[in-house]
Design a protein around this motif. Sequence first.
Motif, PDB file in Angstrom:
ATOM      1  N   ARG A   1      27.821 -22.487 -16.900  1.00  0.00           N
ATOM      2  CA  ARG A   1      27.505 -22.063 -15.522  1.00  0.00           C
ATOM      3  C   ARG A   1      27.573 -20.549 -15.384  1.00  0.00           C
ATOM      4  O   ARG A   1      26.733 -19.946 -14.715  1.00  0.00           O
ATOM      5  N   LEU A   2      28.566 -19.941 -16.005  1.00  0.00           N
ATOM      6  CA  LEU A   2      28.665 -18.480 -15.961  1.00  0.00           C
ATOM      7  C   LEU A   2      27.489 -17.828 -16.667  1.00  0.00           C
ATOM      8  O   LEU A   2      26.912 -16.855 -16.172  1.00  0.00           O
ATOM      9  N   LEU A   3      27.135 -18.344 -17.818  1.00  0.00           N
ATOM     10  CA  LEU A   3      26.035 -17.780 -18.589  1.00  0.00           C
ATOM     11  C   LEU A   3      24.717 -17.867 -17.825  1.00  0.00           C
ATOM     12  O   LEU A   3      23.903 -16.948 -17.860  1.00  0.00           O
ATOM     13  N   GLU A   4      24.515 -18.950 -17.112  1.00  0.00           N
ATOM     14  CA  GLU A   4      23.259 -19.155 -16.383  1.00  0.00           C
ATOM     15  C   GLU A   4      23.267 -18.571 -14.972  1.00  0.00           C
ATOM     16  O   GLU A   4      22.298 -18.725 -14.244  1.00  0.00           O
ATOM     17  N   ASN A   5      24.351 -17.929 -14.563  1.00  0.00           N
ATOM     18  CA  ASN A   5      24.474 -17.330 -13.221  1.00  0.00           C
ATOM     19  C   ASN A   5      24.284 -18.348 -12.101  1.00  0.00           C
ATOM     20  O   ASN A   5      23.743 -18.027 -11.048  1.00  0.00           O
TER      21      ASN A   5
ATOM     22  N   GLY B   1      31.607 -12.634 -25.520  1.00  0.00           N
ATOM     23  CA  GLY B   1      30.884 -13.530 -26.416  1.00  0.00           C
ATOM     24  C   GLY B   1      31.584 -13.654 -27.765  1.00  0.00           C
ATOM     25  O   GLY B   1      31.652 -14.742 -28.342  1.00  0.00           O
ATOM     26  N   ASN B   2      32.122 -12.541 -28.271  1.00  0.00           N
ATOM     27  CA  ASN B   2      32.863 -12.578 -29.536  1.00  0.00           C
ATOM     28  C   ASN B   2      34.119 -13.434 -29.404  1.00  0.00           C
ATOM     29  O   ASN B   2      34.499 -14.141 -30.343  1.00  0.00           O
ATOM     30  N   PHE B   3      34.764 -13.373 -28.250  1.00  0.00           N
ATOM     31  CA  PHE B   3      35.937 -14.212 -28.011  1.00  0.00           C
ATOM     32  C   PHE B   3      35.561 -15.689 -28.058  1.00  0.00           C
ATOM     33  O   PHE B   3      36.252 -16.499 -28.677  1.00  0.00           O
TER      34      PHE B   3
ATOM     35  N   PRO C   1      25.556 -12.160 -22.969  1.00  0.00           N
ATOM     36  CA  PRO C   1      25.036 -10.789 -22.971  1.00  0.00           C
ATOM     37  C   PRO C   1      26.138  -9.777 -23.291  1.00  0.00           C
ATOM     38  O   PRO C   1      27.291  -9.966 -22.910  1.00  0.00           O
ATOM     39  N   PRO C   2      25.793  -8.713 -23.996  1.00  0.00           N
ATOM     40  CA  PRO C   2      26.809  -7.718 -24.358  1.00  0.00           C
ATOM     41  C   PRO C   2      27.275  -6.907 -23.151  1.00  0.00           C
ATOM     42  O   PRO C   2      26.517  -6.685 -22.208  1.00  0.00           O
ATOM     43  N   ASP C   3      28.513  -6.485 -23.190  1.00  0.00           N
ATOM     44  CA  ASP C   3      29.094  -5.629 -22.157  1.00  0.00           C
ATOM     45  C   ASP C   3      28.948  -4.183 -22.625  1.00  0.00           C
ATOM     46  O   ASP C   3      29.623  -3.763 -23.562  1.00  0.00           O
ATOM     47  N   VAL C   4      28.062  -3.433 -21.981  1.00  0.00           N
ATOM     48  CA  VAL C   4      27.796  -2.067 -22.429  1.00  0.00           C
ATOM     49  C   VAL C   4      28.918  -1.104 -22.064  1.00  0.00           C
ATOM     50  O   VAL C   4      29.050  -0.047 -22.682  1.00  0.00           O
ATOM     51  N   LEU C   5      29.729  -1.443 -21.083  1.00  0.00           N
ATOM     52  CA  LEU C   5      30.821  -0.556 -20.696  1.00  0.00           C
ATOM     53  C   LEU C   5      32.023  -0.686 -21.617  1.00  0.00           C
ATOM     54  O   LEU C   5      32.822   0.233 -21.736  1.00  0.00           O
TER      55      LEU C   5
END
Length: 113
Positions: free
Chosen positions: A55-59, A29-31, A18-22
């Motif tokens: 695991r991080l992506l799926e919380n 994700g680009n990294f 998911p994108p980081d809006v801040l």
Amino acid sequence: MTKSQLPQELLRIGRAWPPDVLRPKLQYGNFLVALSKSKEHEKHITPALIRSQQRLLENRLKEKYALSDRMLYPASYPEKYARLVGQLEDVAESSAEEEGEKPTGFLGRIFGR
């Protein structure tokens, strides 16, 4: 999963991140996508790395180590986190509206400076 499939799996995870809006110019994700395409760092892409990012992506950790109501609503300031989330959502909305303006930084976006 074979060694040759690991970069493709990391690429898939990076694209789903998911994108980081801040921090719109600094996306994790680009990294991950760049890492998956890098021949220089290919040897560092391991099954353990893929599992940890999945695991991080799926919380999964959020579900495994859920916070209690005492932690989410401290007695001294019960609306603390609800207010913080509201401020972050306002910042995200204002960032989308002010796309052409120069960002003022993390604290500047939160506190309006």
